[in-house]
Design a protein around this motif. Structure first.
Motif, PDB file in Angstrom:
ATOM      1  N   GLY A  55       0.828  -1.195   0.000  1.00 20.32           N
ATOM      2  CA  GLY A  55       0.000   0.000   0.000  1.00 20.32           C
ATOM      3  C   GLY A  55       0.864   1.247   0.000  1.00 20.32           C
ATOM      4  N   SER A  56       0.213   2.374  -0.166  1.00 18.86           N
ATOM      5  CA  SER A  56       0.933   3.642  -0.139  1.00 18.86           C
ATOM      6  C   SER A  56       0.143   4.659   0.663  1.00 18.86           C
ATOM      7  CB  SER A  56       1.162   4.157  -1.563  1.00 18.86           C
ATOM      8  OG  SER A  56      -0.062   4.509  -2.163  1.00 18.86           O
ATOM      9  N   GLU A  57       0.873   5.574   1.251  1.00 17.14           N
ATOM     10  CA  GLU A  57       0.298   6.716   1.942  1.00 17.14           C
ATOM     11  C   GLU A  57       1.087   7.937   1.508  1.00 17.14           C
ATOM     12  OE1 GLU A  57       0.046   6.253   6.160  1.00 17.14           O
ATOM     13  OE2 GLU A  57      -1.015   4.350   6.012  1.00 17.14           O
ATOM     14  N   ASP A  58       0.475   9.091   1.660  1.00 21.40           N
ATOM     15  CA  ASP A  58       1.154  10.309   1.232  1.00 21.40           C
ATOM     16  C   ASP A  58       2.389  10.608   2.077  1.00 21.40           C
ATOM     17  OD1 ASP A  58      -0.537  10.796  -0.868  1.00 21.40           O
ATOM     18  OD2 ASP A  58      -1.841  12.127   0.264  1.00 21.40           O
ATOM     19  N   VAL A  59       2.242  10.585   3.378  1.00 26.43           N
ATOM     20  CA  VAL A  59       3.352  10.902   4.288  1.00 26.43           C
ATOM     21  C   VAL A  59       3.344   9.920   5.448  1.00 26.43           C
ATOM     22  CG1 VAL A  59       3.455  13.353   3.728  1.00 26.43           C
ATOM     23  CG2 VAL A  59       1.943  12.591   5.529  1.00 26.43           C
ATOM     24  N   PRO A  60       4.506   9.720   6.078  1.00 22.82           N
ATOM     25  CA  PRO A  60       4.534   8.834   7.244  1.00 22.82           C
ATOM     26  C   PRO A  60       3.864   9.493   8.443  1.00 22.82           C
ATOM     27  CG  PRO A  60       6.705   9.750   6.821  1.00 22.82           C
ATOM     28  CD  PRO A  60       5.822  10.201   5.713  1.00 22.82           C
ATOM     29  N   THR A  85       1.139  -9.618   6.345  1.00 20.37           N
ATOM     30  CA  THR A  85       2.219  -8.645   6.431  1.00 20.37           C
ATOM     31  C   THR A  85       1.864  -7.484   5.509  1.00 20.37           C
ATOM     32  OG1 THR A  85       3.811 -10.405   6.820  1.00 20.37           O
ATOM     33  CG2 THR A  85       4.684  -8.310   6.013  1.00 20.37           C
ATOM     34  N   ARG A  86       2.180  -6.267   5.964  1.00 23.41           N
ATOM     35  CA  ARG A  86       1.882  -5.086   5.147  1.00 23.41           C
ATOM     36  C   ARG A  86       3.153  -4.295   4.906  1.00 23.41           C
ATOM     37  NH1 ARG A  86      -2.933  -4.640   8.647  1.00 23.41           N
ATOM     38  NH2 ARG A  86      -4.636  -5.446   7.388  1.00 23.41           N
ATOM     39  N   ILE A  87       3.343  -3.902   3.658  1.00 25.63           N
ATOM     40  CA  ILE A  87       4.443  -3.018   3.289  1.00 25.63           C
ATOM     41  C   ILE A  87       3.805  -1.732   2.768  1.00 25.63           C
ATOM     42  CG2 ILE A  87       6.376  -2.651   1.713  1.00 25.63           C
ATOM     43  CD1 ILE A  87       6.858  -5.678   1.814  1.00 25.63           C
ATOM     44  N   VAL A  88       4.115  -0.620   3.437  1.00 25.65           N
ATOM     45  CA  VAL A  88       3.543   0.671   3.081  1.00 25.65           C
ATOM     46  C   VAL A  88       4.675   1.595   2.652  1.00 25.65           C
ATOM     47  CG1 VAL A  88       2.238   2.661   3.910  1.00 25.65           C
ATOM     48  CG2 VAL A  88       1.649   0.373   4.715  1.00 25.65           C
ATOM     49  N   LEU A  89       4.549   2.174   1.470  1.00 25.30           N
ATOM     50  CA  LEU A  89       5.515   3.156   0.981  1.00 25.30           C
ATOM     51  C   LEU A  89       4.915   4.543   1.103  1.00 25.30           C
ATOM     52  CD1 LEU A  89       6.813   0.578  -0.132  1.00 25.30           C
ATOM     53  CD2 LEU A  89       7.368   1.855  -2.175  1.00 25.30           C
ATOM     54  N   TYR A  90       5.764   5.523   1.429  1.00 26.54           N
ATOM     55  CA  TYR A  90       5.325   6.896   1.616  1.00 26.54           C
ATOM     56  C   TYR A  90       5.690   7.706   0.384  1.00 26.54           C
ATOM     57  CZ  TYR A  90       4.794   5.144   6.313  1.00 26.54           C
ATOM     58  OH  TYR A  90       4.423   4.401   7.391  1.00 26.54           O
ATOM     59  N   ARG A  91       4.656   8.154  -0.320  1.00 28.03           N
ATOM     60  CA  ARG A  91       4.809   8.784  -1.624  1.00 28.03           C
ATOM     61  C   ARG A  91       5.612  10.069  -1.599  1.00 28.03           C
ATOM     62  NH1 ARG A  91       2.138  12.718  -4.393  1.00 28.03           N
ATOM     63  NH2 ARG A  91       0.552  12.947  -2.789  1.00 28.03           N
ATOM     64  N   ARG A  92       5.271  11.004  -0.750  1.00 23.06           N
ATOM     65  CA  ARG A  92       5.926  12.322  -0.784  1.00 23.06           C
ATOM     66  C   ARG A  92       7.420  12.244  -0.478  1.00 23.06           C
ATOM     67  NH1 ARG A  92       2.391  16.821   0.009  1.00 23.06           N
ATOM     68  NH2 ARG A  92       4.282  17.976  -0.394  1.00 23.06           N
ATOM     69  N   PRO A  93       7.864  11.524   0.562  1.00 20.60           N
ATOM     70  CA  PRO A  93       9.311  11.437   0.790  1.00 20.60           C
ATOM     71  C   PRO A  93      10.063  10.792  -0.371  1.00 20.60           C
ATOM     72  CG  PRO A  93       8.138  10.751   2.756  1.00 20.60           C
ATOM     73  CD  PRO A  93       7.113  10.917   1.671  1.00 20.60           C
ATOM     74  N   ILE A  94       9.449   9.796  -1.008  1.00 19.23           N
ATOM     75  CA  ILE A  94      10.112   9.145  -2.141  1.00 19.23           C
ATOM     76  C   ILE A  94      10.169  10.098  -3.330  1.00 19.23           C
ATOM     77  CG2 ILE A  94       9.881   7.289  -3.840  1.00 19.23           C
ATOM     78  CD1 ILE A  94       8.897   5.488  -1.571  1.00 19.23           C
TER      79      ILE A  94
END
Length: 132
Positions: A55-60, A85-94
């Motif tokens: 999944g993704s979120e805008d910011v941590p 298990t969940r892997i979440v990536l943060y869009r804005r920092p990337i």
């Protein structure tokens, strides 16, 4: 009965003609890069990693964990109580760390790092293109 817009100028119609490609937002392009990276690794490692949701979120969240230095690019949430298990990536920092054309490569590397942690192996073994 035909409806007119509130100014009485005519019928409402779609902004884009049918079949014309619409503009993709940055969030949609990020989600596409994340899905591509996950599918790429699932073809090779899907049978070994068990149930993983990406999944993704805008910011941590504003409360970093004690072992994180700086702003995290993603987080791994281990499986518990029947949840995958969940892997979440943060869009804005990337996005802030790369040029738009390099976004898929960084997303691929962050996903590979987290999958490597789940499997207990090096990211280079998970994805031969890691770091390139």
């Amino acid at each position: 009965m035909s409806r007119r817009d509130r100014h009485g100028r005519g019928l409402r119609r779609p902004l884009l003609p049918f079949g014309a490609p619409g503009h993709r937002t940055r969030a949609e392009r990020f989600d596409d890069a994340l899905a591509d990276a996950a599918e790429r690794l699932a073809a090779r490692w899907g049978g070994e990693w068990g149930r993983i949701e990406f999944g993704s979120e805008d910011v941590p969240p504003s409360d970093p964990t004690p072992w994180e230095d700086g702003v995290p690019l993603g987080r791994l949430f281990p499986a518990e109580l029947g949840q995958p298990t969940r892997i979440v990536l943060y869009r804005r920092p990337i996005e802030q760390r790369v040029e738009p054309g390099d976004l898929p490569a960084l997303v691929r590397d962050v996903v590979a790092e987290h999958v490597a942690h789940v499997l207990g192996i090096a990211p280079e073994e998970v994805d031969p293109d890691y770091g390139t």
